[in-house]
Structures are given as structure tokens and as C-alpha cells.
Design an enzyme around this catalytic site. Structure first.
Site, PDB file in Angstrom:
ATOM      1  N   ILE A 155     -33.083 -26.292  59.623  1.00 48.53           N
ATOM      2  CA  ILE A 155     -34.157 -26.543  60.598  1.00 48.53           C
ATOM      3  C   ILE A 155     -35.512 -26.144  60.010  1.00 48.53           C
ATOM      4  O   ILE A 155     -36.483 -26.906  60.082  1.00 48.53           O
ATOM      5  CB  ILE A 155     -33.878 -25.790  61.920  1.00 48.53           C
ATOM      6  N   THR A 232     -37.425 -20.697  68.457  1.00 43.05           N
ATOM      7  CA  THR A 232     -36.432 -21.697  68.883  1.00 43.05           C
ATOM      8  C   THR A 232     -35.075 -21.387  68.224  1.00 43.05           C
ATOM      9  O   THR A 232     -34.236 -22.264  68.109  1.00 43.05           O
ATOM     10  CB  THR A 232     -36.869 -23.129  68.500  1.00 43.05           C
ATOM     11  N   SER A 233     -34.899 -20.119  67.789  1.00 46.79           N
ATOM     12  CA  SER A 233     -33.629 -19.789  67.111  1.00 46.79           C
ATOM     13  C   SER A 233     -32.650 -19.171  68.107  1.00 46.79           C
ATOM     14  O   SER A 233     -31.869 -19.902  68.731  1.00 46.79           O
ATOM     15  CB  SER A 233     -33.891 -18.887  65.910  1.00 46.79           C
ATOM     16  N   ARG A 234     -32.685 -17.874  68.282  1.00 44.97           N
ATOM     17  CA  ARG A 234     -31.879 -17.215  69.306  1.00 44.97           C
ATOM     18  C   ARG A 234     -32.735 -16.144  69.957  1.00 44.97           C
ATOM     19  O   ARG A 234     -33.532 -15.476  69.286  1.00 44.97           O
ATOM     20  CB  ARG A 234     -30.625 -16.568  68.703  1.00 44.97           C
ATOM     21  N   ASP A 258     -37.886 -21.320  73.275  1.00 46.92           N
ATOM     22  CA  ASP A 258     -36.826 -22.218  73.758  1.00 46.92           C
ATOM     23  C   ASP A 258     -35.560 -21.416  74.022  1.00 46.92           C
ATOM     24  O   ASP A 258     -34.569 -21.967  74.500  1.00 46.92           O
ATOM     25  CB  ASP A 258     -36.547 -23.310  72.706  1.00 46.92           C
ATOM     26  N   GLU A 263     -30.735 -15.272  78.345  1.00 41.22           N
ATOM     27  CA  GLU A 263     -30.743 -16.633  78.917  1.00 41.22           C
ATOM     28  C   GLU A 263     -29.422 -17.018  79.581  1.00 41.22           C
ATOM     29  O   GLU A 263     -29.380 -17.943  80.396  1.00 41.22           O
ATOM     30  CB  GLU A 263     -31.092 -17.665  77.835  1.00 41.22           C
ATOM     31  N   HIS A 295     -33.704 -23.805  76.380  1.00 45.56           N
ATOM     32  CA  HIS A 295     -32.759 -24.086  75.281  1.00 45.56           C
ATOM     33  C   HIS A 295     -32.451 -25.586  75.175  1.00 45.56           C
ATOM     34  O   HIS A 295     -31.295 -26.014  75.290  1.00 45.56           O
ATOM     35  CB  HIS A 295     -31.459 -23.276  75.458  1.00 45.56           C
ATOM     36  N   GLN A 296     -33.507 -26.349  74.971  1.00 47.63           N
ATOM     37  CA  GLN A 296     -33.333 -27.796  74.886  1.00 47.63           C
ATOM     38  C   GLN A 296     -33.670 -28.335  73.499  1.00 47.63           C
ATOM     39  O   GLN A 296     -33.720 -29.550  73.310  1.00 47.63           O
ATOM     40  CB  GLN A 296     -34.188 -28.497  75.968  1.00 47.63           C
ATOM     41  N   PHE A 298     -31.969 -28.650  70.917  1.00 49.69           N
ATOM     42  CA  PHE A 298     -30.900 -29.512  70.363  1.00 49.69           C
ATOM     43  C   PHE A 298     -30.766 -30.819  71.136  1.00 49.69           C
ATOM     44  O   PHE A 298     -30.003 -31.694  70.709  1.00 49.69           O
ATOM     45  CB  PHE A 298     -29.551 -28.768  70.449  1.00 49.69           C
TER      46      PHE A 298
HETATM   47  P1  NAI Z   1     -29.250 -22.429  58.584  1.00 49.87           P
HETATM   48  O1  NAI Z   1     -28.051 -21.551  58.409  1.00 49.87           O
HETATM   49  O2  NAI Z   1     -29.306 -23.741  57.866  1.00 49.87           O
HETATM   50  O3  NAI Z   1     -30.571 -21.609  58.163  1.00 49.87           O
HETATM   51  C1  NAI Z   1     -30.827 -20.296  58.541  1.00 49.87           C
HETATM   52  C2  NAI Z   1     -31.715 -19.693  57.456  1.00 49.87           C
HETATM   53  O4  NAI Z   1     -32.137 -18.390  57.898  1.00 49.87           O
HETATM   54  C3  NAI Z   1     -30.965 -19.491  56.117  1.00 49.87           C
HETATM   55  O5  NAI Z   1     -31.693 -20.081  55.069  1.00 49.87           O
HETATM   56  C4  NAI Z   1     -30.891 -17.976  55.972  1.00 49.87           C
HETATM   57  O6  NAI Z   1     -30.932 -17.556  54.620  1.00 49.87           O
HETATM   58  C5  NAI Z   1     -32.143 -17.547  56.751  1.00 49.87           C
HETATM   59  N1  NAI Z   1     -32.131 -16.136  57.143  1.00 49.87           N
HETATM   60  C6  NAI Z   1     -31.072 -15.359  57.491  1.00 49.87           C
HETATM   61  N2  NAI Z   1     -31.492 -14.117  57.759  1.00 49.87           N
HETATM   62  C7  NAI Z   1     -32.840 -14.108  57.586  1.00 49.87           C
HETATM   63  C8  NAI Z   1     -33.840 -13.106  57.706  1.00 49.87           C
HETATM   64  N3  NAI Z   1     -33.547 -11.841  58.071  1.00 49.87           N
HETATM   65  N4  NAI Z   1     -35.120 -13.451  57.452  1.00 49.87           N
HETATM   66  C9  NAI Z   1     -35.442 -14.704  57.082  1.00 49.87           C
HETATM   67  N5  NAI Z   1     -34.528 -15.697  56.944  1.00 49.87           N
HETATM   68  C10 NAI Z   1     -33.250 -15.394  57.205  1.00 49.87           C
HETATM   69  O7  NAI Z   1     -29.415 -22.623  60.144  1.00 49.87           O
HETATM   70  P2  NAI Z   1     -30.210 -23.758  60.908  1.00 49.87           P
HETATM   71  O8  NAI Z   1     -29.330 -24.917  61.151  1.00 49.87           O
HETATM   72  O9  NAI Z   1     -31.525 -23.985  60.264  1.00 49.87           O
HETATM   73  O10 NAI Z   1     -30.418 -23.054  62.325  1.00 49.87           O
HETATM   74  C11 NAI Z   1     -31.133 -21.843  62.441  1.00 49.87           C
HETATM   75  C12 NAI Z   1     -30.864 -21.226  63.795  1.00 49.87           C
HETATM   76  O11 NAI Z   1     -31.422 -22.050  64.808  1.00 49.87           O
HETATM   77  C13 NAI Z   1     -29.366 -21.165  64.174  1.00 49.87           C
HETATM   78  O12 NAI Z   1     -28.741 -20.011  63.659  1.00 49.87           O
HETATM   79  C14 NAI Z   1     -29.414 -21.163  65.665  1.00 49.87           C
HETATM   80  O13 NAI Z   1     -29.408 -19.821  66.121  1.00 49.87           O
HETATM   81  C15 NAI Z   1     -30.741 -21.828  66.011  1.00 49.87           C
HETATM   82  N6  NAI Z   1     -30.564 -23.101  66.696  1.00 49.87           N
HETATM   83  C16 NAI Z   1     -31.234 -23.322  67.865  1.00 49.87           C
HETATM   84  C17 NAI Z   1     -31.061 -24.496  68.552  1.00 49.87           C
HETATM   85  C18 NAI Z   1     -31.811 -24.785  69.807  1.00 49.87           C
HETATM   86  O14 NAI Z   1     -31.412 -25.699  70.555  1.00 49.87           O
HETATM   87  N7  NAI Z   1     -32.899 -24.106  70.091  1.00 49.87           N
HETATM   88  C19 NAI Z   1     -30.126 -25.511  68.092  1.00 49.87           C
HETATM   89  C20 NAI Z   1     -29.543 -25.240  66.800  1.00 49.87           C
HETATM   90  C21 NAI Z   1     -29.741 -24.048  66.149  1.00 49.87           C
END
Ligand code: NAI
Length: 332
Positions: A155, A232-234, A258, A263, A295-296, A298
Site C-alpha cells: 500500500i 489507514t493501517s490499524r 479510516d 472500532e 474502515h472503508q 478496502f
Molecule cells: P505490507 O506487509 O505489504 O507492508 C507493510 C510494510 O510496513 C512492510 O514493508 C514492513 O516492513 C513495514 N513495517 C513494519 N513495521 C514497521 C515499522 N515499525 N515502521 C515502519 N514500517 C514498518 O502490508 P500492506 O498490504 O501494505 O498493508 C499495510 C497495512 O494496511 C496492513 O497491515 C493492514 O493493517 C492495513 N490495511 C488497511 C486496510 C483498510 O481498509 N484501511 C485494508 C488493507 C490493509
């Protein structure tokens, strides 16, 4: 094979049924969130299919184990809500959807940034009331601003591409820098530099013990006064109470969320005829410079289709080989 799908909304029925067309799977949908009380609905299921706010702690897993559930197929990328150690001890495999549409979440992040910046949410209401005054609507050029991305995985990388397209200077913090981001001109720096130099900070890292309350009072104090913060992560990557203090002092100039750490009791439900039971969340809603979506990130049709297809692929692979396509395992 019987699959019990929890937290099932009408769109889940549509996309899951479509993805399972022609495959001999017995899909049972439950509107209920999965928790220790509702887990018994999965009587005679081999697979439980769960979403982001389902509870997969040791109590729920104990019930699922007793019922003979063999696989938990998450319809999400994040798996912070699963007690992986207990699942492993119970011999329950866990699968996730590692990538469905990084574009969906990255683009939603940009929607929050642009809305907060140009205040289109406020302009929409004003114009509909015949109020064409511009006071309070002033924004800033994205071009030339410093954006800081925390976490440049799938992302974060898409987001970096969009923000460099705007002409932002992009800084990033990630223990594993992405070659694609470096090729875009993203500069990897220490977290402190992201905090201290960015005009816009976005959080795209997973929730882990390391990132829990990554944004706390100390981190906020290091930010540029008036910074825009978007998560928008967690939810629990941000200490909400600290952020409220930052908004009150003006240190945080705009906040886009988000996700929210509590939540689970709010999002995905219609509470409009009821009340908001969470006073911290209700406080957030009083700030004019706070924009929250439920949380939209996705929630695009491409992402939903990909989530359903990967979930079904995880299940059929498990059915044939005993292991899902995208297993989640305990970190070493
Ligand atoms: P990903 O696994 O491809 O990327 C996560 C990145 O964060 C990795 O490069 C990792 O090395 C890095 N990371 C880990 N710990 C870190 C730290 N302390 N400081 C800086 N970087 C760090 O995951 P992706 O697909 O990019 O998704 C990221 C997050 O987004 C998911 O874990 C999920 O929680 C959230 N998400 C939210 C959605 C939503 O609807 N709002 C939908 C999908 C994911």
C-alpha cells in the site's frame, strides 16, 4: 467442505458466492461477529472465514478447536487479531489475503488527505445551503510539500507513486526499503526525521507489538506544528488520547482516520438510531479538522472480488493439500 463466514455483509454474500461458483463448497453466512459466544454457530464447519473485527483470541479459538475447525481463512491482509500461538497449538491453520488491491487503500488515503486539505466535505454542505463564502476553506498546494510514509509495503508503495505524482517530496521509514520506492525518488530516513520534517504523515505499517501506539505523545511532540496525520493501517498504531491532546494544542493541524483502536464496537454497524457508546471517539468527532471513515479503505469492487477469490483459493488449496495458499505463521 463447510465454511462458516462471520461478519458477513450483503456484499460478502455476493462476492463469495461468485468466487465459489462451480466449486463444491457449503458456504454458511452469519451476520454475527465472531467471538467466544458466537463461535458455536460454526458447528460442523471445517473452515471459519473471518474479517478484521472478529475476535480470534484464545477463548474463541478454544471453542473452534473443540468444534473441529481446521482452518481460519481471513478475508483481510492484517492478522493482528489472531492469537497465532494458540491457533498453532490447537492445530488450526490460518490463512490471509496478503494483497487484494493496494490501490484501494492507497487511493482512499489520498481521498482523506485531499479532503482534509481542501475541505471539500465542508464545502459540499456549505454550497448546498447556498453559502458560497470561502473563509475557513483555505488549503495548501500538495506540490512541494513533504509527505512521510511509515511503511512502504504494497500500500505504501502505491501511495508513494501517487504522492510523487503530485510533486510531493516523499520521505519514508521502513526496516525493509522498497527498490520501487527508491526508484521513484523516495528517501528512506529514520522515523524521527519523518516525524520532524513531514507536512503530511501517513501510516501504512501493520499493527505489531512494535508499532502499537507508535504515534504517542512523544512522537506527536516531534512533529511539525500543524502537521496532517492520516492513519489507514490499524487503529492501535495511534494512541487516540494522545492525538486528541495534539489536536487540542494545535500540534496536529488535521487528522484523517479510516481505522480506530476501539472500532470493533462501532464500525460496520448502523448506530444512527442509537448512540455512540465510546466517549473518546465522540470527542474526536467534535473537531472540525478531523475526518473519519469507518474502515472503508478496502471497499472497492476490485478489492472485494480479489478478497473473495483469494479466500476461496486459500480454502480449496487447503482442501487438496492440507495447507492454504497464503498461510500466516508465527514469526521466528
Ligand atoms: P505490507 O506487509 O505489504 O507492508 C507493510 C510494510 O510496513 C512492510 O514493508 C514492513 O516492513 C513495514 N513495517 C513494519 N513495521 C514497521 C515499522 N515499525 N515502521 C515502519 N514500517 C514498518 O502490508 P500492506 O498490504 O501494505 O498493508 C499495510 C497495512 O494496511 C496492513 O497491515 C493492514 O493493517 C492495513 N490495511 C488497511 C486496510 C483498510 O481498509 N484501511 C485494508 C488493507 C490493509
Amino acid at each position: 467442505m463447510r465454511i462458516d463466514v462471520f461478519s458477513a455483509k450483503p456484499h460478502d454474500l455476493v462476492f463469495m458466492r461468485e468466487a465459489a461458483k462451480g466449486i463444491n463448497l457449503d458456504l454458511q453466512f452469519h451476520e454475527a461477529r465472531l467471538n467466544p459466544d458466537t463461535a458455536r454457530l460454526a458447528q460442523s464447519a471445517q473452515v471459519v472465514c473471518a474479517f478484521v473485527n472478529d475476535e480470534l483470541g484464545c477463548d474463541t479459538l478454544a471453542v473452534l478447536s473443540e468444534l473441529g475447525v481446521e482452518l481460519i481463512a481471513l478475508r483481510s491482509a492484517g492478522f493482528n487479531h489472531v492469537d497465532l500461538r494458540t491457533a498453532q497449538q490447537a492445530g488450526i491453520a490460518v490463512a490471509r489475503v496478503p494483497a487484494y488491491s493496494p490501490h484501494a487503500v492507497a487511493e482512499h488515503t489520498v481521498a482523506l488527505i485531499l479532503t482534509l486539505n481542501r475541505k471539500t466535505h465542508r464545502a459540499f454542505n456549505r454550497v448546498r445551503e447556498g453559502n458560497f463564502a470561502l473563509d475557513g476553506l483555505m488549503g495548501f498546494d500538495m506540490h512541494g510539500k513533504v509527505a512521510g510514509i511509515v511503511g512502504t509495503g504494497l500500500i505504501g508503495t502505491v501511495l508513494a507513486r501517487i504522492l510523487t505524482g503530485f510533486g510531493c517530496e516523499v520521505l519514508a521509514s521502513d526496516p525493509y526499503p522498497s527498490a520501487e520506492c527508491e526508484a521513484l525518488g523516495v528517501r528512506y530516513v529514520e522515523m524521527d526525521e519523518v516525524l520532524g520534517c513531514a507536512d503530511i504523515i501517513t501510516l501504512q505499517c501493520p499493527l505489531t507489538p512494535d508499532t502499537h501506539h507508535l504515534i504517542d505523545d512523544a512522537a506527536i511532540a516531534r512533529m511539525k506544528p500543524g502537521v496532517m496525520l492520516v492513519n489507514t493501517s490499524r487503529g492501535a498504531v495511534v494512541d487516540t488520547r494522545a492525538v486528541i491532546r495534539g489536536l487540542k494544542s494545535g500540534q496536529i493541524g488535521a487528522l484523517g482516520l479510516d481505522v480506530y483502536e476501539e472500532e470493533g464496537d462501532l464500525f460496520f454497524e448502523d448506530l444512527s438510531q442509537s448512540y455512540i457508546p465510546d466517549d473518546v471517539f465522540a470527542r474526536l468527532l467534535t473537531f472540525p479538522n478531523v475526518l473519519i471513515t469507518g474502515h472503508q479503505g478496502f471497499f472497492t469492487r476490485e478489492a472485494l472480488r480479489a478478497i473473495a477469490e483469494t479466500t476461496i483459493a486459500n480454502i480449496t488449496q487447503f482442501q487438496h493439500t492440507g495447507a492454504p495458499l497464503h498461510p500466516v505463521t508465527l514469526p521466528e
